[in-house]
Design a protein around this motif. Structure first.
Motif, mmCIF file in Angstrom:
data_model
loop_
_atom_site.group_PDB
_atom_site.id
_atom_site.type_symbol
_atom_site.label_atom_id
_atom_site.label_comp_id
_atom_site.label_asym_id
_atom_site.label_seq_id
_atom_site.Cartn_x
_atom_site.Cartn_y
_atom_site.Cartn_z
ATOM 1 N N MET A 1 0.830 -1.202 0.000
ATOM 2 C CA MET A 1 0.000 0.000 0.000
ATOM 3 C C MET A 1 0.867 1.255 0.000
ATOM 4 O O MET A 1 0.604 2.204 -0.725
ATOM 5 N N VAL A 2 1.933 1.231 0.808
ATOM 6 C CA VAL A 2 2.838 2.377 0.872
ATOM 7 C C VAL A 2 3.515 2.589 -0.466
ATOM 8 O O VAL A 2 3.637 3.715 -0.962
ATOM 9 N N MET A 8 2.056 6.667 -6.837
ATOM 10 C CA MET A 8 1.046 7.616 -7.305
ATOM 11 C C MET A 8 1.485 9.047 -7.033
ATOM 12 O O MET A 8 1.272 9.950 -7.850
ATOM 13 N N GLU A 9 2.124 9.252 -5.882
ATOM 14 C CA GLU A 9 2.627 10.588 -5.551
ATOM 15 C C GLU A 9 3.707 11.010 -6.536
ATOM 16 O O GLU A 9 3.732 12.154 -7.007
ATOM 17 N N GLN A 40 -5.915 15.089 -10.488
ATOM 18 C CA GLN A 40 -6.663 13.862 -10.223
ATOM 19 C C GLN A 40 -5.804 12.850 -9.473
ATOM 20 O O GLN A 40 -6.250 12.211 -8.509
ATOM 21 N N LEU A 41 -4.547 12.741 -9.880
ATOM 22 C CA LEU A 41 -3.615 11.835 -9.195
ATOM 23 C C LEU A 41 -3.365 12.304 -7.765
ATOM 24 O O LEU A 41 -3.325 11.500 -6.823
ATOM 25 N N LEU A 42 -3.187 13.610 -7.608
ATOM 26 C CA LEU A 42 -2.923 14.157 -6.281
ATOM 27 C C LEU A 42 -4.125 13.974 -5.356
ATOM 28 O O LEU A 42 -3.970 13.756 -4.150
ATOM 29 N N MET A 43 -5.328 14.034 -5.924
ATOM 30 C CA MET A 43 -6.537 13.796 -5.140
ATOM 31 C C MET A 43 -6.561 12.366 -4.601
ATOM 32 O O MET A 43 -6.926 12.125 -3.436
ATOM 33 N N SER A 48 -5.644 8.715 0.294
ATOM 34 C CA SER A 48 -5.027 7.527 0.867
ATOM 35 C C SER A 48 -4.006 7.820 1.961
ATOM 36 O O SER A 48 -3.503 6.903 2.600
ATOM 37 N N THR A 49 -3.687 9.100 2.191
ATOM 38 C CA THR A 49 -2.698 9.424 3.219
ATOM 39 C C THR A 49 -3.374 9.812 4.533
ATOM 40 O O THR A 49 -4.444 10.410 4.543
#
Length: 250
Positions: A1-2, A8-9, A40-43, A48-49
């Motif tokens: 998950m990390v 993604m980040e 969209q990626l940052l959202m 998830s953080t």
């Protein structure tokens, strides 16, 4: 998950960095697309953080990028309303990061119903594959395209024209299943490379759709993902003018 979140980040940062570069280069319409993709990626990263500091940082960054994207959207819309939109993109030799989506994505909106492609070199196998990739982009888009007209040169090599017409006929049959009619005309005097969309967009590429270099093998990076494929040097001119009449062929 990390690892997934980290990936993604990294992707979000990369896309937003590209957006800023395009913005600085005054390639505003492309920049808007990149800003939107990056946001969209940052959202997704934000969702998830659980790190409060990161959440605050991401929200601040997102507001900055969203504000800038909105400014650019207004600017581009004004230029389009004034029928003055013209963007020129120079593709350097051996550069990567260039896809049909980047050039044509903005042209594929809900108003689009017809496309005319003039390219004298949709002849050999890889050139017809390029045209197929363009058609696939159209099929995947949120448009109501009913008709694509291709005007190209005739392959006069031994058995060349038979292969050319057979491949284009196969593509036409496939497109028909997606409710798109493909018509093909051959011209021995065609020199210009231009794609016209009946919603007002026109894209001119010096090399036509044939912008990609062949890879050194079939199992190398860039063979499947054309964003990683090295390009020939060429120039892309993207214009917008208010749509006029674009009669359907008889």
């Amino acid at each position: 998950m990390v690892d997934k979140q980290s990936g993604m980040e990294t992707a979000a940062i990369s896309v937003l960095k590209r957006a800023v570069e395009l913005d600085s280069a005054q390639r505003f319409d492309e920049a808007v697309t990149c800003y939107q993709e990056g946001l969209q990626l940052l959202m997704e990263v934000l969702k998830s953080t659980s790190d409060v500091n990161k959440k605050t940082k991401f929200r601040d960054k997102m507001k900055q990028y969203m504000d800038r994207a909105e400014e650019l959207k207004v600017h581009v819309a004004q230029e389009k309303d004034n029928a003055k939109f013209h963007e020129q993109i120079h593709i350097a030799a051996n550069s990567t990061g260039h896809t049909y989506q980047h050039f044509f994505g903005r042209c594929l909106d809900e108003k689009l119903t017809e496309i005319e492609v003039e390219d004298p070199y949709i002849r050999s196998t890889h050139q017809i594959y390029n045209f197929l990739r363009f058609c696939e982009l159209v099929v995947k888009s949120n448009t109501k395209v009913e008709w694509i007209k291709l005007t190209t040169g005739r392959d006069d090599t031994v058995n060349g024209h038979n292969s050319q017409t057979a491949r284009l006929s196969e593509l036409a049959t496939s497109l028909r299943r997606h409710n798109i009619e493909l018509s093909v005309e051959f011209s021995n005097t065609l020199h210009d490379r231009e794609i016209r969309f009946n919603n007002g967009w026109v894209v001119k590429i010096g090399r036509g759709l044939d912008i990609y270099k062949a890879t050194e093998g079939k199992f190398v990076v860039g063979f499947c993902d054309f964003e990683l494929r090295h390009c020939h040097e060429t120039t892309v001119d993207i214009f917008y003018s208010k749509p006029g009449s674009n009669p359907h062929p008889s």
